[in-house]
Design a protein around this motif. Structure first.
Motif, PDB file in Angstrom:
ATOM      1  N   SER A  53      96.970  15.406  52.458  1.00  0.00           N
ATOM      2  CA  SER A  53      95.828  16.116  51.852  1.00  0.00           C
ATOM      3  C   SER A  53      96.138  17.577  51.536  1.00  0.00           C
ATOM      4  N   GLY A  54      97.295  18.068  51.999  1.00  0.00           N
ATOM      5  CA  GLY A  54      97.669  19.445  51.684  1.00  0.00           C
ATOM      6  C   GLY A  54      98.235  20.178  52.879  1.00  0.00           C
ATOM      7  N   ILE A  55      98.326  21.484  52.742  1.00  0.00           N
ATOM      8  CA  ILE A  55      98.904  22.343  53.763  1.00  0.00           C
ATOM      9  C   ILE A  55      97.794  23.155  54.413  1.00  0.00           C
ATOM     10  N   THR A  56      97.742  23.156  55.729  1.00  0.00           N
ATOM     11  CA  THR A  56      96.747  23.958  56.447  1.00  0.00           C
ATOM     12  C   THR A  56      97.441  24.780  57.520  1.00  0.00           C
ATOM     13  N   LEU A  57      96.774  25.831  57.959  1.00  0.00           N
ATOM     14  CA  LEU A  57      97.313  26.689  59.005  1.00  0.00           C
ATOM     15  C   LEU A  57      97.113  26.068  60.375  1.00  0.00           C
ATOM     16  N   THR A  58      98.128  26.163  61.238  1.00  0.00           N
ATOM     17  CA  THR A  58      97.934  25.843  62.647  1.00  0.00           C
ATOM     18  C   THR A  58      97.162  26.987  63.300  1.00  0.00           C
ATOM     19  N   ASN A  59      96.791  26.799  64.546  1.00  0.00           N
ATOM     20  CA  ASN A  59      96.121  27.873  65.277  1.00  0.00           C
ATOM     21  C   ASN A  59      96.994  29.115  65.345  1.00  0.00           C
ATOM     22  N   TYR A  60      98.303  28.916  65.572  1.00  0.00           N
ATOM     23  CA  TYR A  60      99.234  30.055  65.591  1.00  0.00           C
ATOM     24  C   TYR A  60      99.293  30.721  64.213  1.00  0.00           C
ATOM     25  N   GLY A  61      99.300  29.893  63.166  1.00  0.00           N
ATOM     26  CA  GLY A  61      99.356  30.439  61.813  1.00  0.00           C
ATOM     27  C   GLY A  61      98.131  31.278  61.491  1.00  0.00           C
ATOM     28  N   GLU A  62      96.944  30.817  61.920  1.00  0.00           N
ATOM     29  CA  GLU A  62      95.717  31.579  61.684  1.00  0.00           C
ATOM     30  C   GLU A  62      95.760  32.928  62.375  1.00  0.00           C
TER      31      GLU A  62
END
Length: 292
Positions: A53-62
């Motif tokens: 469905s695409g690319i999302t941020l992990t918690n670390y990325g956020e």
């Protein structure tokens, strides 16, 4: 880690696609993927989740993204200062804006600004109050238009006092009705309301006047709200600036007691801006500020 690595991460995080990020940055998708993988290996944790469905941020990325934005904004500020010292006016300005300001003010602001500063690029992010607040707070936007009540802890300079109007289906009131609508008359109607975060000033007005609205219609954008009113599904409250753009057949009246939203220009650190951003900020204050 390089600035290009940070740019890759920021772009993928904002766009949600390796291929689209590659087009924007002029790289290949494999180069984007390699840069992200190298970035994650160096960090020691993943910052992006890949799925169909695409690319999302992990918690670390956020948690990391605001700091990456700050690094890139600092580099942009440095390049602008160097250009300014060399007698040049150039750089990029990222502006967050909500719908009615985007359609009524922004084209004129951009046109008048770029007549004087042709080498300064302007990037526009349109969204709700909450989105503009988030973009400023996290360094996605350098400046943003907000209402004073939605700016929260971000410094804001008031620009314009925008009256709130009550909007009804065309011809819904009798000819001998007063040229305004008071609270008691509003209580007799079903409301069409926007979701929380899109109309903070209207929600404040409802609460201050003990108007407990039970609505079956919770929409996001102004046009959808007024379209439902036109078809007789209820009434709504709208800022006057919004109603300048509305193509629907409705009647609008001042509210009693009078109410306004105060529109302003917000920046996280007004005393510390990149030269191009500071130039735009002063341009807006000089040319568009009215008595509030």
């Amino acid at each position: 880690m390089t600035l290009l690595t940070y740019q890759v991460f920021q772009t993928v995080a904002n766009i949600g696609s390796f291929h689209k990020a590659a087009d924007i940055l002029g790289l290949t998708p494999s180069a984007i993927s390699h840069a992200v993988t190298s970035f994650e290996n160096e960090l020691g944790f993943t910052v992006l989740t890949r799925s169909k469905s695409g690319i999302t941020l992990t918690n670390y990325g956020e948690q990391l993204l605001p700091y990456v934005n700050a690094v890139l904004n600092s580099d942009e500020s440095l390049q602008q200062v160097i250009a300014e010292l060399n007698g040049l006016k150039q750089g990029k300005i990222k502006i967050g804006v909500f719908s009615s300001v985007c359609t009524n003010w922004l084209p004129d602001i951009m046109r008048s600004f770029q007549k004087q500063y042709q080498d300064i690029a302007i990037e526009v992010f349109q969204g709700t109050y909450d989105e503009v607040y988030y973009w400023i707070k996290n360094g996605v936007a350098d400046l943003g238009f907000l209402s004073v009540s939605s700016a929260k802890d971000i410094p804001i300079e008031p620009l314009y006092k925008d009256p709130l109007l009550c909007v009804l289906p065309k011809g819904a009131r009798k000819g001998d009705a007063p040229p305004y609508i008071d609270i008691e008359e509003m209580r007799a109607h079903q409301f069409v309301t926007q979701r929380e975060g899109t109309d903070a000033d209207i929600q404040n007005f409802l609460k201050e006047n003990s108007l407990r609205i039970q609505s079956n219609y919770h929409v996001v954008d102004d046009l959808s709200t007024v379209a439902l009113v036109e078809k007789g599904f209820g009434i709504c409250l709208m800022p006057e600036l919004v109603m300048r753009d509305i193509p629907y057949e409705v009647d609008s009246y001042p509210v009693s007691p009078q109410a306004y939203r105060i529109i302003g220009i917000a920046a996280l650190n007004p005393g510390f801006m990149a030269p191009a951003v500071r130039t735009m900020y002063k341009h807006i204050l000089k040319n568009y500020k009215q008595e509030c």
